[in-house]
Design a protein around this motif. Structure first.
Motif, PDB file in Angstrom:
ATOM      1  N   MET A  69       1.678 -24.318-112.700  1.00  9.25           N
ATOM      2  CA  MET A  69       2.332 -24.157-111.996  1.00  9.25           C
ATOM      3  C   MET A  69       2.543 -23.285-111.209  1.00  9.25           C
ATOM      4  N   LYS A  70       2.156 -22.943-110.049  1.00 10.11           N
ATOM      5  CA  LYS A  70       2.337 -22.471-109.205  1.00 10.11           C
ATOM      6  C   LYS A  70       3.463 -22.040-107.732  1.00 10.11           C
ATOM      7  N   PRO A  71       3.937 -21.373-108.444  1.00  5.83           N
ATOM      8  CA  PRO A  71       5.765 -20.942-107.767  1.00  5.83           C
ATOM      9  C   PRO A  71       5.768 -21.993-106.046  1.00  5.83           C
ATOM     10  N   GLY A  72       6.891 -21.988-105.446  1.00  8.54           N
ATOM     11  CA  GLY A  72       7.097 -22.543-104.527  1.00  8.54           C
ATOM     12  C   GLY A  72       6.915 -21.643-103.223  1.00  8.54           C
ATOM     13  N   ASP A  73       6.607 -21.648-102.256  1.00  9.39           N
ATOM     14  CA  ASP A  73       6.235 -20.580-100.796  1.00  9.39           C
ATOM     15  C   ASP A  73       7.310 -20.239 -99.979  1.00  9.39           C
ATOM     16  N   GLU A  74       7.680 -19.340-100.555  1.00 12.19           N
ATOM     17  CA  GLU A  74       9.102 -19.537 -99.769  1.00 12.19           C
ATOM     18  C   GLU A  74       8.688 -18.605 -97.751  1.00 12.19           C
ATOM     19  N   PHE A  75       7.298 -17.982 -98.119  1.00 12.74           N
ATOM     20  CA  PHE A  75       7.427 -17.668 -96.830  1.00 12.74           C
ATOM     21  C   PHE A  75       6.303 -17.980 -96.203  1.00 12.74           C
ATOM     22  N   LYS A  76       6.187 -19.425 -96.151  1.00 11.61           N
ATOM     23  CA  LYS A  76       5.055 -20.754 -95.272  1.00 11.61           C
ATOM     24  C   LYS A  76       5.502 -20.733 -94.479  1.00 11.61           C
ATOM     25  N   LEU A  77       7.150 -20.317 -93.683  1.00 10.92           N
ATOM     26  CA  LEU A  77       7.754 -20.394 -92.190  1.00 10.92           C
ATOM     27  C   LEU A  77       7.154 -18.910 -92.046  1.00 10.92           C
ATOM     28  N   GLN A  78       6.798 -18.463 -92.237  1.00 11.10           N
ATOM     29  CA  GLN A  78       7.466 -16.989 -91.352  1.00 11.10           C
ATOM     30  C   GLN A  78       5.145 -16.857 -91.755  1.00 11.10           C
ATOM     31  N   ARG A  79       4.378 -16.888 -92.209  1.00 14.07           N
ATOM     32  CA  ARG A  79       3.105 -16.839 -91.941  1.00 14.07           C
ATOM     33  C   ARG A  79       2.782 -17.779 -91.664  1.00 14.07           C
ATOM     34  N   GLU A  80       3.156 -19.044 -91.216  1.00  9.99           N
ATOM     35  CA  GLU A  80       2.482 -19.735 -90.101  1.00  9.99           C
ATOM     36  C   GLU A  80       2.999 -19.157 -88.508  1.00  9.99           C
ATOM     37  N   ALA A  81       4.310 -18.595 -88.442  1.00 10.56           N
ATOM     38  CA  ALA A  81       4.157 -18.445 -86.811  1.00 10.56           C
ATOM     39  C   ALA A  81       4.031 -16.902 -87.108  1.00 10.56           C
ATOM     40  N   TRP A  82       3.076 -16.261 -88.066  1.00  5.31           N
ATOM     41  CA  TRP A  82       2.566 -15.147 -88.179  1.00  5.31           C
ATOM     42  C   TRP A  82       0.736 -15.518 -87.123  1.00  5.31           C
ATOM     43  N   TYR A  83       0.439 -16.713 -87.774  1.00  2.00           N
ATOM     44  CA  TYR A  83      -0.638 -17.386 -87.663  1.00  2.00           C
ATOM     45  C   TYR A  83      -0.983 -17.773 -86.145  1.00  2.00           C
ATOM     46  N   ALA A  84       0.639 -18.387 -85.634  1.00  3.16           N
ATOM     47  CA  ALA A  84       0.554 -19.007 -84.325  1.00  3.16           C
ATOM     48  C   ALA A  84       0.661 -17.951 -82.895  1.00  3.16           C
ATOM     49  N   GLU A  85       1.233 -16.630 -83.584  1.00  4.88           N
ATOM     50  CA  GLU A  85       1.133 -15.290 -82.940  1.00  4.88           C
ATOM     51  C   GLU A  85      -0.404 -14.851 -83.488  1.00  4.88           C
ATOM     52  N   LEU A  86      -0.822 -14.818 -84.122  1.00  2.39           N
ATOM     53  CA  LEU A  86      -1.949 -14.131 -83.597  1.00  2.39           C
ATOM     54  C   LEU A  86      -3.548 -14.682 -82.994  1.00  2.39           C
ATOM     55  N   ALA A  87      -2.891 -16.324 -83.031  1.00  3.22           N
ATOM     56  CA  ALA A  87      -4.118 -17.531 -82.833  1.00  3.22           C
ATOM     57  C   ALA A  87      -4.404 -17.149 -81.610  1.00  3.22           C
ATOM     58  N   ALA A  88      -2.581 -16.871 -80.801  1.00  2.00           N
ATOM     59  CA  ALA A  88      -2.243 -16.778 -78.844  1.00  2.00           C
ATOM     60  C   ALA A  88      -3.248 -15.392 -78.672  1.00  2.00           C
ATOM     61  N   GLU A  89      -2.878 -14.477 -79.598  1.00  2.00           N
ATOM     62  CA  GLU A  89      -3.721 -13.137 -79.037  1.00  2.00           C
ATOM     63  C   GLU A  89      -4.965 -13.056 -78.996  1.00  2.00           C
ATOM     64  N   PHE A  90      -5.538 -13.562 -80.148  1.00  2.00           N
ATOM     65  CA  PHE A  90      -7.125 -13.301 -80.196  1.00  2.00           C
ATOM     66  C   PHE A  90      -7.891 -14.740 -80.616  1.00  2.00           C
ATOM     67  N   GLY A  91      -6.910 -16.008 -80.552  1.00  2.00           N
ATOM     68  CA  GLY A  91      -8.080 -16.674 -80.550  1.00  2.00           C
ATOM     69  C   GLY A  91      -9.124 -17.005 -79.191  1.00  2.00           C
ATOM     70  N   GLY A  92      -9.809 -17.262 -79.795  1.00  2.00           N
ATOM     71  CA  GLY A  92     -11.285 -18.114 -79.247  1.00  2.00           C
ATOM     72  C   GLY A  92     -12.243 -16.184 -78.669  1.00  2.00           C
ATOM     73  N   VAL A  93     -12.294 -15.534 -80.139  1.00  2.00           N
ATOM     74  CA  VAL A  93     -12.432 -14.259 -79.373  1.00  2.00           C
ATOM     75  C   VAL A  93     -13.299 -14.231 -80.745  1.00  2.00           C
TER      76      VAL A  93
END
Length: 123
Positions: free
Chosen positions: A1-25
């Motif tokens: 059983m995999k433990p809960g993902d306590e960093f999911k929201l932080q990771r999603e915010a980081w991915y969104a920031e990266l996509a905004a800066e580097f998306g499409g390249v």
């Protein structure tokens, strides 16, 4: 059983920031004009599985995400598999981004000694 993902929201915010800066390249270049490639490998002890990836840029046909095959799964083996895959499939001069000291030291410091001893069969 995999433990809960306590960093999911932080990771999603980081991915969104990266996509905004580097998306499409689809390919990045460094100051010298070399193509940048990020490599990574990982091991999941809950699944006892390992895999690796290569990232050139958003939507690049050269991006790779693959399971580690053969032998026992481990993070260092996955990291090494990423670099091996990169060197076998892309022969251009590259600027490689690696976060694993095991692979960096092995490539930069030991490859000359190993090759001299005949341990490397590839150029």
């Amino acid at each position: 059983m995999k433990p809960g993902d306590e960093f999911k929201l932080q990771r999603e915010a980081w991915y969104a920031e990266l996509a905004a800066e580097f998306g499409g390249v689809s390919e990045f270049r460094d100051e010298e004009g070399l193509v940048k490639v990020w490599t990574d490998g990982g091991f999941d002890p809950f699944l006892t599985a390992a895999g690796y990836g290569l990232y050139y840029g958003d939507g690049s046909r050269l991006n790779v995400a693959a399971p580690l095959e053969g032998g026992g799964p481990s993070a260092p083996r996955a990291e090494l598999a990423a670099l091996t895959r990169l060197l076998e499939h892309d022969h251009r001069p590259l600027s490689v981004r690696i976060d694993c000291a095991y692979v960096v030291n092995g490539f930069n410091e030991l490859r000359h000694k190993l090759r001299a001893r005949g341990w490397l069969h590839r150029p």
